[in-house]
Scaffold this motif. Structure first.
Motif, PDB file in Angstrom:
ATOM      1  N   SER A 291       0.808  -1.248   0.064  1.00 12.49           N
ATOM      2  CA  SER A 291       0.133  -0.027  -0.041  1.00 12.49           C
ATOM      3  C   SER A 291       0.855   1.181  -0.073  1.00 12.49           C
ATOM      4  CB  SER A 291      -0.888  -0.132   1.187  1.00 12.49           C
ATOM      5  OG  SER A 291      -0.106  -0.043   2.530  1.00 12.49           O
ATOM      6  N   PRO A 293       2.425   4.997   1.042  1.00  7.07           N
ATOM      7  CA  PRO A 293       2.741   5.213   2.470  1.00  7.07           C
ATOM      8  C   PRO A 293       1.732   6.149   2.796  1.00  7.07           C
ATOM      9  CG  PRO A 293       4.594   5.976   0.965  1.00  7.07           C
ATOM     10  CD  PRO A 293       3.507   5.134   0.202  1.00  7.07           C
ATOM     11  N   LYS A 294       1.649   6.427   4.080  1.00  6.67           N
ATOM     12  CA  LYS A 294       0.320   7.534   4.470  1.00  6.67           C
ATOM     13  C   LYS A 294       0.873   8.955   3.948  1.00  6.67           C
ATOM     14  CE  LYS A 294      -1.790   5.255   8.433  1.00  6.67           C
ATOM     15  NZ  LYS A 294      -0.613   4.119   8.736  1.00  6.67           N
ATOM     16  N   THR A 323       8.208   4.390  10.996  1.00 11.44           N
ATOM     17  CA  THR A 323       6.912   4.475  11.026  1.00 11.44           C
ATOM     18  C   THR A 323       6.495   3.899   9.683  1.00 11.44           C
ATOM     19  OG1 THR A 323       6.682   6.610  10.072  1.00 11.44           O
ATOM     20  CG2 THR A 323       6.380   6.545  12.413  1.00 11.44           C
ATOM     21  N   TYR A 324       6.947   4.048   8.573  1.00  7.55           N
ATOM     22  CA  TYR A 324       6.656   3.349   7.059  1.00  7.55           C
ATOM     23  C   TYR A 324       6.755   1.794   7.260  1.00  7.55           C
ATOM     24  CZ  TYR A 324       7.345   1.805   2.337  1.00  7.55           C
ATOM     25  OH  TYR A 324       7.008   1.206   1.252  1.00  7.55           O
ATOM     26  N   ASP A 327       4.016   0.204   9.480  1.00 11.42           N
ATOM     27  CA  ASP A 327       2.737   0.439   9.119  1.00 11.42           C
ATOM     28  C   ASP A 327       2.333  -1.010   8.718  1.00 11.42           C
ATOM     29  OD1 ASP A 327       2.400   2.784   9.778  1.00 11.42           O
ATOM     30  OD2 ASP A 327       2.631   3.624   7.981  1.00 11.42           O
TER      31      ASP A 327
END
Length: 327
Positions: A291, A293-294, A323-324, A327
């Motif tokens: 997916s 990344p945010k 953080t990546y 997730d």
């Protein structure tokens, strides 16, 4: 006192000039003979008795085992750069050291959850980028590289040998098919310009509607073809990549096939002129469990000489990757 890198570079340069005087070949070709002699610890039979005698004396002055791999890489890099200054061919350019180290840092970050890696550089030139990256990866790596230019690939093979890096090289046009299974990671300093082979270009989605296609666009598509689902691609790209006349097509292609993980704009001070400025594009090929990344990693690097600025940016990048990957 001179550093080991300076000592080895001076030895390589002096030996190359000695050979060059004799064989009347360009510096880079003579450097190839120097590197071969250093690796095999013997002198090419093609050279006559007088020069062979001189070189035997020179070879006694250097003991390769006293140098670290990184010192060998840097000394070789300096000698190749000297040769490239004499050579006017556009493709005879090398990825700058600091940029190669940054690509290596990013390669380590995106692949650190993998125990084994297959890596490919489809535009390897003299091998500086791929050998730098290999020096920074911690897992077991199977490595491939491709280069069409005969002088550059010869230097790349010798470069890898001297550094004791195991790389399988393809001497071919990298936009033609490879006898190779897809890899987990692609690193490439994209060759910029038009691709002259219009017939091969017709196989690509990113071919131009008319006239020659952009080699740098086709390299992105070819790299995607040889990356496993969920694999990563790290490209050193020209700053204008997404502003050119064919960039809409490229944008659509990337959106359809990959997640943009990040774009890192390199400092202007690292390049001779504004039109040469480059960035590093980080892509992940789409797969079943991938997916976007945010928030992609978007960074503008400070000057590499600004130590404090570099430390701050690397700290921010390290926490972004934490953080990546979580997730």
């Amino acid at each position: 006192m001179k550093s080991n890198v300076e000592l080895l570079y001076e030895w390589m340069n002096n030996t190359t000039e000695l050979i060059q005087e004799q064989v009347k070949e360009p510096y880079l070709d003579s450097l190839g003979l120097t590197m071969e002699m250093l690796f095999h610890q013997s002198i090419s039979e093609e050279l006559d008795d007088i020069i062979t005698h001189k070189l035997q004396a020179v070879l006694k002055d250097i003991d390769l085992s006293t140098f670290k791999v990184d010192e060998i890489r840097k000394a070789t890099q300096l000698a190749i750069l000297k040769g490239m200054k004499d050579s006017t061919q556009q493709q005879h350019l090398m990825t700058p050291e600091t940029v190669a180290l940054l690509v290596g840092y990013l390669a380590d970050k995106v692949t650190q959850d993998k125990e084994h890696l297959r890596v490919f550089d489809p535009a390897s030139g003299t091998g500086n980028l791929i050998t730098t990256v290999l020096g920074l990866l911690k897992q077991q790596v199977v490595t491939y590289a491709s280069e069409v230019d005969p002088t550059l690939i010869q230097l790349a093979v010798l470069n890898a040998n001297l550094q004791q890096k195991k790389i399988e090289f393809f001497h071919q046009d990298s936009l033609r098919p490879f006898l190779m299974d897809p890899v987990d990671l692609i690193v490439a300093d994209l060759p910029v310009g038009y691709y002259p082979d219009d017939i091969t270009a017709t196989e690509y989605e990113l071919k131009a509607d008319e006239g020659h296609s952009y080699a740098h666009h086709l390299f992105i598509e070819q790299s995607m073809n040889y990356t496993v689902d969920g694999g990563y691609l790290l490209f050193v790209i020209p700053d204008f990549l997404f502003d050119s006349d064919q960039s809409d097509k490229l944008h659509r292609y990337i959106q359809g096939n990959a997640h943009i993980v990040g774009v890192i704009r390199l400092p202007e001070s690292a390049f001779k002129s504004e039109k040469n400025i480059k960035s590093i594009l980080i892509l992940q090929k789409k797969g079943q469990n991938t997916s976007a990344p945010k928030q992609p990693l978007l960074v503008k690097m400070p000057s590499f000489k600004n130590t404090k600025g570099m430390e701050d940016i690397l700290e921010q990048m390290n926490s972004w990757f934490k953080t990546y990957k979580a997730d």
